[in-house]
Design a protein around this motif. Structure first.
Motif, short mmCIF file in Angstrom:
data_model
loop_
_atom_site.label_atom_id
_atom_site.label_comp_id
_atom_site.label_asym_id
_atom_site.label_seq_id
_atom_site.Cartn_x
_atom_site.Cartn_y
_atom_site.Cartn_z
N TYR A 106 0.79 -1.23 0.00
CA TYR A 106 0.00 0.00 0.00
C TYR A 106 0.83 1.28 0.00
CZ TYR A 106 -4.01 -2.93 0.47
OH TYR A 106 -4.97 -3.87 0.22
N LEU A 107 1.98 1.29 0.67
CA LEU A 107 2.76 2.52 0.76
C LEU A 107 4.10 2.43 0.04
CD1 LEU A 107 2.00 3.71 4.41
CD2 LEU A 107 0.88 4.36 2.26
N ASP A 122 0.07 5.31 -2.46
CA ASP A 122 -1.28 4.79 -2.18
C ASP A 122 -2.23 5.30 -3.27
OD1 ASP A 122 -3.57 3.69 -1.00
OD2 ASP A 122 -3.79 5.36 0.40
N VAL A 127 -5.56 4.21 2.41
CA VAL A 127 -5.03 4.41 3.76
C VAL A 127 -5.60 5.71 4.33
CG1 VAL A 127 -2.94 4.71 5.14
CG2 VAL A 127 -2.91 3.17 3.16
#
Length: 180
Positions: A106-107, A122, A127
């Motif tokens: 995700y990051l 993202d 998030v």
């Protein structure tokens, strides 16, 4: 892992590099000072090696609940965080730390390189971002720019402009009140 999660992971772009992030900051007019240093993995590492680097020094916690909802909590480095109290502030979520694999998915960063600047990776805006109200009183604020071998110092306004440019409206919480 859920089928929809697998499909979205397959379509994710490669994570941005620190150089691409810095170019993005330059292009959007977010001023920063860059400092290079040996890799830092913990707050203790940072304290030992930062010398007289001014400003607010921060930690970043990548959290998830049992339903897979994710948060990036950005706070002062010495702020005690009670995940149970924080979860109550998030509507009763039972929080835990996100895994290294989830963090990369995700990051786009490894543990030790987490910062609000990792939100550039993202692309699905999955998030949730929470900023410590007291942290925003410091100028500058210090974060890793996708690499734990660098730190950039930015103003609180610069941080918030970066987040707004990406489409985030972070929740600003008085985390000091949660600790009392």
């Amino acid at each position: 892992m859920a089928e929809s999660e697998s499909a979205s992971e397959e379509t994710r772009a490669a994570p941005r590099t620190p150089e691409q992030l810095l170019a993005h900051l330059d292009a959007t007019g977010v001023a920063y000072d860059l400092h290079r240093h040996p890799p830092l993995f913990t707050v203790e590492d940072s304290k030992a090696l930062r010398g007289e680097l001014p400003g607010g020094h921060c930690k970043n916690l990548f959290l998830r609940d049992r339903k897979g909802k994710m948060w990036l909590l950005v706070t002062l480095e010495d702020r005690p965080i009670d995940l149970k109290q924080l979860g109550a502030a998030f509507g009763g979520a039972r929080l835990s730390f996100g895994s290294a694999d989830r963090l990369m998915t995700y990051l786009g960063v490894i543990p030790g390189a987490v910062s609000p600047f990792a939100l550039i990776n993202d692309t699905g805006r999955e998030v949730n971002v929470v900023l410590d109200k007291e942290m925003l009183e410091f100028d500058p604020l210090n974060y890793h720019p996708l690499s734990n071998e660098m730190t950039i110092a930015v103003s609180p306004a610069g941080l918030q402009a970066f987040l707004a440019d990406l489409g985030y409206a972070p929740e600003i919480l008085d985390l000091g009140a949660l600790a009392e």
